[in-house]
Design a protein around this motif. Structure first.
Motif, PDB file in Angstrom:
ATOM      1  N   SER A   1      78.781 -64.522  12.689  1.00 17.96           N
ATOM      2  CA  SER A   1      77.751 -65.098  13.556  1.00 17.96           C
ATOM      3  C   SER A   1      77.842 -66.611  13.653  1.00 17.96           C
ATOM      4  CB  SER A   1      76.354 -64.712  13.047  1.00 17.96           C
ATOM      5  OG  SER A   1      76.147 -63.332  13.191  1.00 17.96           O
ATOM      6  N   GLN A   2      78.377 -67.246  12.618  1.00 17.13           N
ATOM      7  CA  GLN A   2      78.527 -68.695  12.659  1.00 17.13           C
ATOM      8  C   GLN A   2      79.801 -69.131  13.370  1.00 17.13           C
ATOM      9  OE1 GLN A   2      76.394 -71.387  10.569  1.00 17.13           O
ATOM     10  NE2 GLN A   2      75.239 -69.857  11.707  1.00 17.13           N
ATOM     11  N   GLY A   3      80.644 -68.178  13.715  1.00 23.29           N
ATOM     12  CA  GLY A   3      81.878 -68.486  14.415  1.00 23.29           C
ATOM     13  C   GLY A   3      81.647 -68.724  15.891  1.00 23.29           C
ATOM     14  N   ALA A   4      82.684 -69.222  16.549  1.00 19.43           N
ATOM     15  CA  ALA A   4      82.587 -69.562  17.969  1.00 19.43           C
ATOM     16  C   ALA A   4      82.781 -68.316  18.831  1.00 19.43           C
ATOM     17  CB  ALA A   4      83.628 -70.616  18.328  1.00 19.43           C
ATOM     18  N   TRP A   5      81.932 -68.195  19.844  1.00 18.95           N
ATOM     19  CA  TRP A   5      82.082 -67.124  20.836  1.00 18.95           C
ATOM     20  C   TRP A   5      83.411 -67.327  21.555  1.00 18.95           C
ATOM     21  CZ3 TRP A   5      80.296 -62.625  22.594  1.00 18.95           C
ATOM     22  CH2 TRP A   5      80.501 -62.270  23.934  1.00 18.95           C
ATOM     23  N   PRO A   6      84.208 -66.266  21.765  1.00 21.30           N
ATOM     24  CA  PRO A   6      85.489 -66.438  22.458  1.00 21.30           C
ATOM     25  C   PRO A   6      85.289 -66.993  23.867  1.00 21.30           C
ATOM     26  CG  PRO A   6      85.330 -64.252  21.456  1.00 21.30           C
ATOM     27  CD  PRO A   6      83.970 -64.861  21.364  1.00 21.30           C
ATOM     28  N   THR A   7      86.157 -67.917  24.237  1.00 20.03           N
ATOM     29  CA  THR A   7      86.072 -68.459  25.595  1.00 20.03           C
ATOM     30  C   THR A   7      86.478 -67.419  26.624  1.00 20.03           C
ATOM     31  OG1 THR A   7      88.321 -69.316  25.363  1.00 20.03           O
ATOM     32  CG2 THR A   7      86.507 -70.839  24.862  1.00 20.03           C
ATOM     33  N   HIS A   8      87.359 -66.494  26.225  1.00 12.86           N
ATOM     34  CA  HIS A   8      87.852 -65.431  27.114  1.00 12.86           C
ATOM     35  C   HIS A   8      87.805 -64.109  26.346  1.00 12.86           C
ATOM     36  CE1 HIS A   8      89.523 -69.174  28.664  1.00 12.86           C
ATOM     37  NE2 HIS A   8      89.702 -68.603  29.830  1.00 12.86           N
ATOM     38  N   PRO A   9      86.618 -63.542  26.140  1.00 12.68           N
ATOM     39  CA  PRO A   9      86.503 -62.345  25.291  1.00 12.68           C
ATOM     40  C   PRO A   9      87.304 -61.157  25.814  1.00 12.68           C
ATOM     41  CG  PRO A   9      84.417 -62.832  26.410  1.00 12.68           C
ATOM     42  CD  PRO A   9      85.289 -64.004  26.616  1.00 12.68           C
ATOM     43  N   GLU A  10      87.362 -61.004  27.138  1.00  8.65           N
ATOM     44  CA  GLU A  10      88.123 -59.873  27.679  1.00  8.65           C
ATOM     45  C   GLU A  10      89.614 -60.050  27.412  1.00  8.65           C
ATOM     46  OE1 GLU A  10      85.955 -61.661  29.485  1.00  8.65           O
ATOM     47  OE2 GLU A  10      84.268 -60.243  29.645  1.00  8.65           O
ATOM     48  N   LEU A  11      90.110 -61.277  27.533  1.00  9.47           N
ATOM     49  CA  LEU A  11      91.521 -61.531  27.237  1.00  9.47           C
ATOM     50  C   LEU A  11      91.811 -61.256  25.772  1.00  9.47           C
ATOM     51  CD1 LEU A  11      94.377 -62.575  27.780  1.00  9.47           C
ATOM     52  CD2 LEU A  11      93.493 -64.916  27.549  1.00  9.47           C
TER      53      LEU A  11
END
Length: 790
Positions: free
Chosen positions: A519-529
């Motif tokens: 949860s403290q990590g960064a959300w992926p900029t391109h989650p689908e990729l």
């Protein structure tokens, strides 16, 4: 009064247009990071620290009624206690409280209110959901994309009404490819060949050749050894040497052989448990022994067994799960679902690893960390098998040609050469720590991580409770654990690895949190990729080289990192869209390797014992038990690649330390990149780099060229792969003349330069001339461009 304030705030948000139907909230992308950063510390998974018995990490806890209200009432932000608290100006009721040091921004408040108004839907955390291959986007009028990666990237760029960057020029692209794939620069001849090849497959041919280079494994191993905290010494107390180099060679060979990542994983965690385990698989199991250990006579064995068990769980979770399970040693994780039970259940799986004998090692050098084996490196073993097969073939030919003296003599000569090599290889046997399974120790949950407290329950071996479980009757073993990691339904393993691959070749991860998918990590900029790549990796048969080729063949990879449009720089200064390549300083080992390579000093033998480059006298003065003196190598081992440099945890080689190489006490998924005077001075004055400049200068002086400008061009192309500009050439020519004049006045200083390093200087070269050209080479080796991957 509070309801009036909430109502007023909502009216203002509506008036400002902040709440719009098209801006649908994503819990994982927009809300979880806020709750994790500002709320979970007191209202998250850690039951010991939870306040007011309120959990905001789970929907059922957040919407549960308490005291005739609820923290969150879906669809009714004005009635939700959470909204009242975050908008309160009362220091005793406002959340987060003042003493927490955390504050919500106005935008974060608006997002929380909008989310509650939309129904306060929760989502499972993205990293804990098995990836499913998404559809590849279709971008209208797409004449840019070369593969599926590009279509994912371009779709987001176009959403922002931007365009990708132009392709890098061919020389920059070739240098990028060489450094990224083998960690070495191209030679001028290789640059010329690439520039001359106008075929559509020219670039792909280089990619394929580099994938087959034995240096590919060395480059990939550099990163893997950071993850698994490989070192040549034990770390604690006396930091004595231990026997681990065969494991390093195993890793290099595994990448060169394109060993499937699932097999690579299984062999390291449980190679010793495989049926009829080979010597190579036993060497691979040395992974379990790479942790820091102590061989000081007075250690409490029970305490250190607890330390070792915890270290293994921390590293396992960081390497394969990008999980921060170290937090769960003393308490339930404050942000993620990992519990103390999960932490000690994993310890129980690894409790069969024999650490008992390692306490008998003492202060010898290298210290014995039994169990150990004596064996050839997997690299040497492969060559020995080839030599013996060739010998057998030649001896058959010799028997068939006994009557032909001339042929027989030639065959005998070849056999003698091979037998000499066979003998030399057999003399390369080294010791290696390995894993041996014993009766598992009893593992208890240690309250607050206290090894003296035995009041906790005995733990059964199992994997984290919220992830897919191991379906097995009986005890879960390390082999079960390793196979669990590479199951099709495992949500993390493939994602974690491809995210790190992306980082190696693009300079940033799709999720920038390379070591924290929580949860403290960064959300992926391109989650689908990211999901597409993870599924592609898994379905390829865990083929690492295929994934590397897929990335470097993309148009995304080939973009320029230097020419950036003002609009793109303004909208996306951190390059989250990957609408350009990133540029960054080379890792420490590559800086040294580059200098050795362009000077012609580099010894490119694959595998072998650790190398000891020049190092300041007295650097080990504070190493004790026993006292020791560092002796640099006096043979060709001096000029081996950085991946082979002796890794002393407490006193890492100063050149490596200056350029941010880790001590490898813990997992390192991302090295920092600092810019310090120490690094600049190291680059200028490290004996290895001065020697490289001197040898490069000697080569330049022996080139048949017309004048100084031509000689400068020869050096420039050798170091930077391109020709210097007119201005650059003039600056260097002037500097060369100034240096020559200075050394002419002080010929003793010029002579002194020749004594740096063990490489001999051709006697016919004038010392003053050599010193002045060495100064030119030092300057070029110190250029930012020289140590930068563009």
């Amino acid at each position: 009064m509070m309801n009036l304030r909430v109502t007023t705030f909502l009216i203002l948000i509506l008036a400002s247009g902040a709440l719009r139907a098209e801006d649908e909230i994503s819990f994982n992308r927009d809300i979880r990071p806020i709750l994790s950063d500002k709320c979970f510390f007191c209202h998250g998974p850690d039951k010991e620290e939870r306040k007011a018995d309120l959990r905001l990490d789970l929907r059922e806890g957040a919407v549960a009624a308490r005291d005739e209200t609820a923290a969150i009432i879906p669809g009714k932000p004005q009635e939700s206690e959470l909204v009242k608290r975050i908008l309160s100006d009362d220091e005793f009721t406002v959340m987060p409280p003042e003493e927490s040091g955390k504050h919500l921004t106005e935008n974060e408040k608006q997002l929380l209110i909008q989310w509650i108004g939309e129904g306060a839907e929760y989502q499972d955390h993205w990293a804990y959901v098995t990836p499913i291959r998404p559809d590849v986007p279709t971008v209208p009028n797409d004449n840019w994309s070369l593969n599926s990666i590009d279509r994912f990237i371009l779709a987001q760029i176009k959403e922002q009404k931007l365009t990708p960057s132009a392709d890098a020029d061919r020389i920059t692209l070739l240098r990028r490819l060489y450094f990224d794939m083998i960690g070495l620069p191209p030679t001028p001849a290789e640059v010329d060949a690439f520039l001359a090849d106008k075929s559509p497959k020219a670039y792909e041919k280089v990619v394929d050749r580099l994938l087959e280079s034995p240096h590919f494994g060395e480059r990939m191993a550099m990163y893997w050894l950071d993850l698994v905290r490989y070192a040549d010494t034990v770390g604690y107390h006396g930091d004595q040497e231990h026997s681990a180099t065969l494991y390093r060679d195993y890793v290099i060979k595994a990448f060169n052989d394109n060993k499937p990542f699932d097999q690579f994983t299984i062999e390291q965690l449980a190679g010793d448990l495989l049926p009829n385990a080979t010597t190579e698989q036993k060497i691979a199991s040395g992974y379990n022994r790479l942790l820091q250990t102590s061989h000081e006579g007075g250690v409490q064995q029970k305490e250190y067994l607890a330390k070792y068990a915890s270290d293994r769980v921390r590293n396992f979770s960081e390497v394969w799960l990008a999980g921060t399970m170290g937090c769960s040693e003393c308490h339930d994780h404050k942000y993620d679902p990992y519990t103390q039970e999960d932490f000690y259940s994993l310890q129980a799986i690894m409790a069969d690893i024999n650490d008992n004998d390692s306490f008998k090692g003492g202060n010898t050098l290298p210290t014995k960390r039994e169990p150990e084996i004596e064996a050839l490196s997997p690299i040497d073993r492969e060559r020995l098998d080839a030599v013996e097969a060739e010998l057998a073939e030649l001896e058959q030919k010799l028997a068939a040609n006994e009557g032909n003296a001339e042929v027989a003599a030639e065959l005998k000569s070849e056999i003698a050469v091979l037998k000499s090599e066979q003998k030399e290889i057999n003399n390369r046997v080294r010791r290696q720590m390995v894993t041996v399974s014993i009766e598992p120790r009893t593992i208890r949950l240690l309250p607050r991580g206290d090894w003296l407290d035995e009041s906790g329950p005995v733990m059964e071996p199992s994997v984290p409770h919220f992830l897919p479980q191991v379906e097995k009757k009986g005890r879960v073993t390390r082999l079960d654990l390793a196979k669990w990691l590479v199951r099709d339904d495992h949500p993390q393993t493939a994602r974690v690895f491809v995210n790190r691959l992306w980082y190696l070749f693009l300079g940033e991860g799709i999720s920038r949190s390379l070591d924290d998918f929580g949860s403290q990590g960064a959300w992926p900029t391109h989650p689908e990729l990211l999901d597409w790549l993870a599924v592609e990796f898994r379905e390829s048969g865990w083929d690492i080289k295929q994934m590397v080729k897929l990335i470097v063949m993309s148009r995304t990879y080939r973009q320029t990192s230097v020419v950036v449009t003002p609009g793109l720089l303004k909208y996306d200064p951190e390059n989250r869209l990957f609408a350009r390549q990133n540029r960054f300083r080379l890792p420490a080992e590559m800086i040294r390797d580059n200098a050795l390579s362009v000077s012609g000093l580099l010894v490119d033998e694959i595998g072998g014992k650790s190398a000891r480059p020049y190092q300041p006298i007295g650097y080990y003065a504070h190493l004790n038990f026993p006292k020791r003196t560092y002796l640099s190598d006096k043979d060709e081992n001096q000029y081996r690649r950085g991946v082979y440099v002796h890794w002393q945890r407490q006193f890492l080689h100063p050149m490596l330390r200056a350029f941010d190489a880790p001590t490898r006490e813990e997992c390192t998924a991302r090295r920092p990149i600092s810019n310090t005077p120490t690094a600049a001075l190291t680059l200028l004055n490290d004996p290895s780099l001065i020697e490289a400049a001197r040898v490069l200068a000697a080569h330049a002086m022996e080139e048949d060229v017309k004048n100084d400008r031509a000689r400068i061009e020869w050096i420039w192309r050798r170091v930077l792969s391109r020709r210097p500009t007119e201005m650059e050439s003039k600056v260097m020519a002037d500097y060369r003349q100034n240096s020559k004049a200075a050394y002419a006045k002080d010929p003793a200083e010029a002579k002194k330069l020749q004594s740096v390093g063990r490489a001999e200087t051709p006697e016919h070269l004038d010392p003053v001339e050599l010193a002045s050209w060495s100064a030119v080479c030092r300057a070029i080796l110190n250029l930012n461009e020289t140590i930068t991957r563009n």
